[in-house]
Motif scaffolding. Structure first.
Motif, short mmCIF file in Angstrom:
data_model
loop_
_atom_site.label_atom_id
_atom_site.label_comp_id
_atom_site.label_asym_id
_atom_site.label_seq_id
_atom_site.Cartn_x
_atom_site.Cartn_y
_atom_site.Cartn_z
N THR B 58 0.76 -1.22 0.00
CA THR B 58 0.08 -0.24 -0.07
C THR B 58 0.81 1.41 0.10
OG1 THR B 58 -0.03 -0.30 2.49
CG2 THR B 58 -2.19 -0.80 1.17
N LEU B 61 2.11 1.86 -3.35
CA LEU B 61 1.08 2.20 -4.41
C LEU B 61 0.81 3.80 -3.87
CD1 LEU B 61 -1.01 0.46 -6.26
CD2 LEU B 61 -2.49 0.50 -4.20
N GLU B 64 3.14 5.90 -5.76
CA GLU B 64 2.91 5.94 -6.91
C GLU B 64 1.78 6.88 -7.69
OE1 GLU B 64 2.38 2.06 -8.87
OE2 GLU B 64 4.26 1.43 -8.05
N LEU B 65 0.78 6.63 -6.72
CA LEU B 65 -0.33 7.47 -7.14
C LEU B 65 -0.20 9.08 -6.75
CD1 LEU B 65 -3.14 5.29 -5.47
CD2 LEU B 65 -2.79 5.62 -7.91
N GLN B 287 -10.99 6.36 -7.41
CA GLN B 287 -9.85 5.78 -8.24
C GLN B 287 -8.70 5.18 -7.30
OE1 GLN B 287 -9.36 9.53 -10.24
NE2 GLN B 287 -9.00 8.27 -11.99
N HIS B 288 -8.68 5.79 -6.29
CA HIS B 288 -7.61 5.20 -5.33
C HIS B 288 -8.03 3.79 -4.75
CE1 HIS B 288 -4.79 6.10 -1.83
NE2 HIS B 288 -4.43 4.98 -2.22
N ALA B 290 -10.01 1.91 -6.16
CA ALA B 290 -10.01 0.94 -7.58
C ALA B 290 -8.52 0.27 -7.49
CB ALA B 290 -10.47 1.39 -8.83
N THR B 291 -7.70 1.14 -7.43
CA THR B 291 -6.21 0.76 -7.57
C THR B 291 -5.93 -0.19 -6.32
OG1 THR B 291 -5.81 2.95 -7.38
CG2 THR B 291 -4.35 1.68 -8.99
N ASP B 294 -7.42 -3.58 -6.69
CA ASP B 294 -6.60 -4.33 -7.96
C ASP B 294 -5.55 -4.95 -7.38
OD1 ASP B 294 -6.99 -4.45 -10.99
OD2 ASP B 294 -4.90 -3.54 -10.83
N LYS B 295 -4.90 -4.10 -6.62
CA LYS B 295 -3.55 -4.62 -6.32
C LYS B 295 -3.48 -5.49 -5.03
CE LYS B 295 -0.77 -3.02 -9.22
NZ LYS B 295 -0.58 -1.57 -9.58
N ARG B 421 -10.76 -10.20 -14.75
CA ARG B 421 -10.37 -9.22 -15.49
C ARG B 421 -10.86 -9.07 -16.83
NH1 ARG B 421 -6.33 -6.61 -12.00
NH2 ARG B 421 -5.96 -8.33 -10.77
N GLN B 438 -17.15 -0.64 -12.28
CA GLN B 438 -15.92 -0.92 -11.48
C GLN B 438 -15.77 -2.61 -11.50
OE1 GLN B 438 -13.77 1.39 -10.37
NE2 GLN B 438 -15.08 3.19 -10.26
#
Lengths: 382, 720
Positions: B58, B61, B64-65, B287-288, B290-291, B294-295, B421, B438
């Motif tokens: 996290t 992540l 990166e974000l 969006q955060h 969602a990532t 996803d991860k 996916r 989503q």
């Protein structure tokens, strides 16, 4: 506030002073109140609008007189009246050659304590007139252009901005920001320096735009300068600060805000009509009181207790919601985000009162995202 | 503890140094009250390893974000400090504005801390060592704000730069504190610092290149929560700062949770004209999330999983309550801890190799636990009779089977996520989003039951059938990219097949030009239509038309599209079955949504009502046990009073209430029903009653009213 101590004063040079400050008269006048070798007047109160030369005059004067200064800005209106009276007679209190100079944008009458006090010498710095502004601004000629050309530019600039802004500092700033645009046709060789009319035609719409954007700080000066270098279309894409009004909120927060809005703008007695399924027959004449109608939005939000907010919330939200701790914490989050305002004191735990602090447009946008027709529930629009 | 004081009050007892309790380690907390203590150590270790992995993930992540927004912010601060040092005509003429970055962070305030932390770290590293962040709650007045800013700016530098002057660190803050708080002091300090820095202070963590371009590093002040600041304080602070801007290169960063117009609401034009405000928009919290999902969730690499209901609770808390990604991860952590704490079989929830080894180490009770698992029972039922007996009796055989089942479970996960996916890419852009926009929505559907039995799935497939060729090919191309990332055998096979399909699609382009259209040969019934006027006939013809259209020979593209869809459909059916269908899924999936909900979304009122109507629930005293929801008469006074008040109407007569209370309490004391004193109100009972009533008033169940004398009003309804 400046405290002058004349013990350090060595010599008095007045001739240098005159050439530096535009408002020479005031300076000379001021100088006559401050005597280096004898006790001067205990307190002087100077007032005038922003950028009318108060601080500048003081600054130059201090430098010239080589006196020690201490300055602390503070809110005289808030502070204790006794402090002000004490300051005004500081000379007596410290038994030394001290002068207190108070600078303010507000007239002395607003400060005068009820109990009466030592009256300071009042000095008013009047606003600069248009011609004075023209004169002062024209002094900062761009090194690579002639004085006449720059003066013409200042004339045009004042023509646009004088009606909204007389702040010297701000005008000088605007002059600097827009000068490159003004010189553009000259650099391209289309226009001569003397062709004022063509130059005016070129710069006027640009200045008008500046008035709506950079003057209001909708876009920053840096962005404004970048925009000038960009193409027209690209520049149009840049949105000002107030264009971003959209706020993303959690689902229940949206409904809490809607409930708060309804509680703030509907009279409490109409809740039964709006939120009860079987409210019985309510006489229309009685329900719609003339003086009450349409006036709620003009009067602004009214305070409401927490109970009412929650009652309306549970009635408007479409699903069954458990009264969890996070519902309550969302209310206080809304308060910190300044979407709600707590009216009662923080310490009052029992039945706190709130006001809704958002506009109709804002709440309509929020309601639209949750498919809630808020206008149907507002007493004013019935 | 006893005191010699006669008055009532609060007394502070400092713990004596000797009696200090040994602080328990994390592990012993975990082991305490843990099911199956034997394996608890291993479970604790596994749990911690997993959590560490999730945590670092996290953090990476998050970095990166934030990178893009932080980069632009850093650019801005650099640009500002460089334009300031220019000495051409324009910069001299311009009013010296304080460069201000308005950082739009969204309403998820709990997440902002992390962002600001990394922001100030990055600023310190690459722009300026002088960074101070302030919060509204510590700055009620201008004085406090000034003090905090000075303290933080001057202290950090002391700590960062003079590592060999450790002793001074302790004394210096005290010196500053006693000093007069003004920006003038800061100015002097700043000049002193910058004079020193070109000569190169040892230990300064700035690259030489940065130092060259910035002789004067800006002083950055971060206002973490602008909305919460007192506008007056902020205005004054900005006014004062603007007086020093020529000597002190200040830069402000405003953290804004709502919208930038807040600045205009808080600051009048005279103040905001002192700022050069630029806007920076951060990533939206959805969006955060969602990532993060996803991860962390849709990854076969992390073996701990949440079942549909727990996911629903966590996502619900996020969407309905707080928008906070940090809280979502906290929820995940809670589930993780609970899982390893309460499920002894979680020893198998780890990497494949380790899990296979752990299977061989399983104790007898744990093997029995496996036999009790519902998913395992279902598996056993499907086996032949002899195998069933073996599984239930032979431990070593069970271990072997378990190893195989664990392997299968790992394979299942490896195939599950790529296919999920793929399905998402195919359906996420359909009109009206039948399977959600989503991927988390699709995931929830798939977790709940067989997705292909879902109506929405079928309608989505119908919509996919109508896709044009270009869209179809690009979507399939994306699926190919997803499958390429997977290493499992089955996915590789699927990839090969999908690539073949794609190649066929591409061949179509050339092929269609060659084949002549044969459709013209079908006799058109429209011609016959004009002759018939009979309604029945008309209907019949229309039906025929419809039939023939359906039966009409499909174009090669349509054929291929159907083939592709069938292929996808088969993949979905073979890999996207819900986890419940997998034997031993309980090992990896945490399913107690009620626990998670109770911890994350507390319901204080429900708890109070539970305590009052069922005191046994909290007190665990056997004498309070009661069936059919009645309260025993030995219950605490407040419970009795509460129970009695439930039987009343809107207004409660206090005297009646007291009488009833007294009767109940007398019965509890074992007084003889026929005796004279039975049910009589004595002083003690009266006092106890009054105390119970005022407690109920405090809890908000009743309030005093002036409508009727000696009456109180009830405030709650239902909820017995």
């Amino acid at each position: 506030m400046f405290l002058l101590d004349y013990k350090k004063l060595n010599e008095y040079r007045s001739e240098a002073l005159d050439s530096l400050v535009p408002v020479i008269d005031v300076c000379l006048g001021l100088k006559s109140y401050i005597y280096p070798h004898q006790y001067s007047y205990p307190s002087i109160f100077i007032y005038g609008h922003r950028a009318s030369g108060k601080s500048h005059v003081m600054h130059v004067l201090m430098k010239e007189l080589e006196v020690r200064e201490i300055s602390t800005p503070f809110h005289c209106l808030d502070t204790d009246a006794s402090l002000l009276s004490a300051l005004l007679r500081l000379q007596e209190l410290v038994e030394d050659n001290v002068t207190v100079i108070l600078l303010s944008e507000i007239a002395w009458d607003k400060f005068r304590p009820n109990t009466g006090c030592f009256e300071p010498l009042l000095l008013h710095f009047p606003d600069y007139s248009k011609s004075e502004l023209q004169q002062i601004l024209s002094q900062n000629v761009h090194p690579s252009y002639s004085a006449g050309f720059y003066s013409a530019y200042i004339n045009i600039l004042l023509g646009v901005f004088y009606s909204v802004c007389r702040d010297l500092r701000e005008l000088r700033h605007l002059a600097a920001l827009n000068f490159s645009k003004f010189c553009e046709p000259l650099a391209e060789g289309k226009v001569k320096e003397t062709d004022t009319h063509k130059l005016w035609k070129h710069i006027e719409p640009h200045l008008k735009k500046a008035m709506q954007t950079v003057y209001l700080r909708e876009v920053s000066s840096l962005q404004w300068e970048q925009m000038q270098q960009m193409e027209e279309e690209e520049a149009g894409a840049l949105r000002g600060l107030s264009a971003h009004t959209h706020v993303e909120l959690p689902y229940y927060s949206k409904f809490l805000l809607i409930a708060a809005y309804l509680a703030s703008y509907n009279p409490a007695r109409t809740d039964k009509r709006f939120f009860l399924k079987h409210h019985g027959k309510i006489r229309k004449t009685n329900f719609l009181k003339k003086n009450e109608k349409t006036s709620n939005h003009l009067l602004g939000p009214k305070p409401f207790p927490l109970d009412r907010l929650l009652a309306i919330f549970y009635s408007v939200v479409d699903s069954r919601v458990a009264p969890t701790a996070s519902i309550f914490s969302q209310i206080s989050s809304l308060v910190t985000l300044q979407l709600l305002a707590q009216v009662s004191h923080d310490d009052q735990l029992d039945a706190p009162k709130y006001k809704c602090a958002v506009s109709l447009d804002f709440i309509c946008a929020i309601a639209r995202t949750v498919n809630f027709d808020i206008v149907k529930y507002l007493y004013d629009f019935l | 503890m006893a005191t010699s004081s006669v008055s009532k009050g609060c007394f502070v007892f400092k713990p004596s140094a000797k009696k200090k309790k040994k602080t328990l380690s994390l592990e012993s907390y975990f082991v305490q009250g843990c099911e199956d203590a034997e394996s608890s150590e291993i479970r604790f270790r596994l749990c911690q390893e997993l959590w560490d992995e999730i945590k670092t993930d996290t953090e990476v992540l998050q970095d990166e974000l934030n990178r893009t927004i932080l980069d632009s912010l850093l650019d801005f601060t650099r640009k500002c400090s460089s334009t300031r040092q220019n000495s051409d005509w324009t910069s001299q003429m311009r009013a010296s504005e304080i460069p201000t970055a308005a950082l739009m962070l969204g309403v998820n305030v709990p997440d902002h801390d992390m962002t600001f932390q990394s922001l100030s770290d990055m600023l310190k590293q690459s722009v300026s060592p002088h960074v101070a962040s302030v919060q509204a709650k510590e700055c009620g007045a201008l004085k406090h704000l000034m003090k905090k800013v000075l303290e933080r700016l001057m202290d950090t530098v002391v700590v960062v730069d003079d590592e060999d002057e450790e002793e001074n660190v302790e004394t210096s803050p005290r010196v500053h504190r006693s000093m007069h708080c003004s920006l003038g002091i800061l100015c002097d300090w700043y000049t002193a610092r910058t004079k020193k820095s070109p000569t190169g202070t040892p230990g300064k963590k700035r690259s030489s290149q940065v130092r060259d371009e910035q002789q004067q590093p800006p002083v950055v002040i971060i206002f973490k929560d602008l909305e919460a600041f007192n506008p007056r304080v902020l205005q004054d602070f900005i006014l004062i700062c603007s007086q020093y801007i020529d000597r002190l290169p200040l830069t402000f960063i405003f953290g804004i949770a709502t919208s930038p117009s807040t600045i205009q609401h808080m600051l009048p034009h005279s103040v905001s004209s002192l700022l050069c405000i630029e806007l920076f928009q951060s990533l939206s919290c959805t969006q955060h999330l969602a990532t993060v999902i996803d991860k962390l969730i849709l990854a076969s690499r992390i073996h701990f999983k949440l079942n549909g209901k727990v996911m629903q609770v966590l996502i619900g808390v996020f969407l309905y309550h707080d928008f906070s990604v940090r809280n979502f991860i906290k929820g995940l952590q809670l589930a993780l801890l609970e899982h390893f704490h309460s499920q002894p079989l979680s020893v198998l929830c780890c990497k494949k190799k380790q899990a296979l080894f752990n299977v061989t180490q399983l104790s007898k009770p744990n093997l029995d636990r496996i036999r009790q698992l519902p998913s395992f029972k279902r598996y056993v039922e499907k086996q032949e009779a002899q195998e069933q007996v073996n599984l239930m009796t032979d431990d070593s055989h069970l271990k072997e089977v378990c190893q195989q089942l664990i392997k299968d479970l790992h394979k299942y996960h490896k195939n599950y996520y790529p296919i999920l996916r793929c399905l998402h890419t195919l359906t996420s852009s359909l009109p009206r989003y039948p399977l959600g926009k989503q991927i988390r929505e699709l995931y929830l559907i798939c977790l709940a039951k067989n997705v292909w039995e879902n109506e929405d799935y079928q309608s989505a497939m119908k919509l996919v059938k109508m896709l044009a060729k270009g869209e179809m090919v690009s979507l399939l191309q994306k699926c190919v990219e997803i499958l390429q990332l997977s290493k499992s055998k089955k996915m590789k096979n699927a990839l090969v097949q999908l690539e073949e399909l794609l190649a066929k699609f591409k061949q179509l382009d050339t092929a269609t030009e060659m084949t002549p259209t044969v459709e013209a040969s079908i006799p058109s019934p429209i011609k016959n239509l004009q002759k018939k006027t009979d309604l029945f006939q008309l209907q019949k013809t229309l039906l025929e038309m419809n039939e023939s259209r359906r039966a009409k020979r499909l174009s090669p593209f349509e054929n291929l599209r159907n083939e592709a869809l069938e292929f996808i459909d088969n993949l979905v059916k073979s890999h996207l079955s819900p986890p419940e269908s997998q034997p031993l899924y309980e090992v990896c999936y945490y399913s107690s949504s009620a626990t998670v909900r109770r911890h994350l979304n507390a319901t204080p009122r429900t708890s109070i009502q539970a305590a009052l109507s069922n005191p046994y629930y909290y007190l665990q005293n056997d004498s309070l046990k009661s069936e059919d929801g009645t309260v025993s008469n030995t219950a605490p006074d407040i419970c009795i009073a509460y129970k009695l008040h439930l039987e009343c109407g809107r207004l409660i007569n206090l005297y009646d209430w007291l009488e009833a209370y007294s009767t109940v309490v007398s019965a509890a004391e074992g007084n003889d029903q026929d005796s004279e004193n039975f049910g009589k109100v004595d002083e003690v009972k009266h006092a106890r009653f009054i105390r119970a009533v005022s407690a109920l008033e405090f809890l908000g169940f009743i309030k005093s009213t002036k409508q009727k004398t000696d009456h109180v009003a009830r405030l709650t309804w239902g909820g017995c």
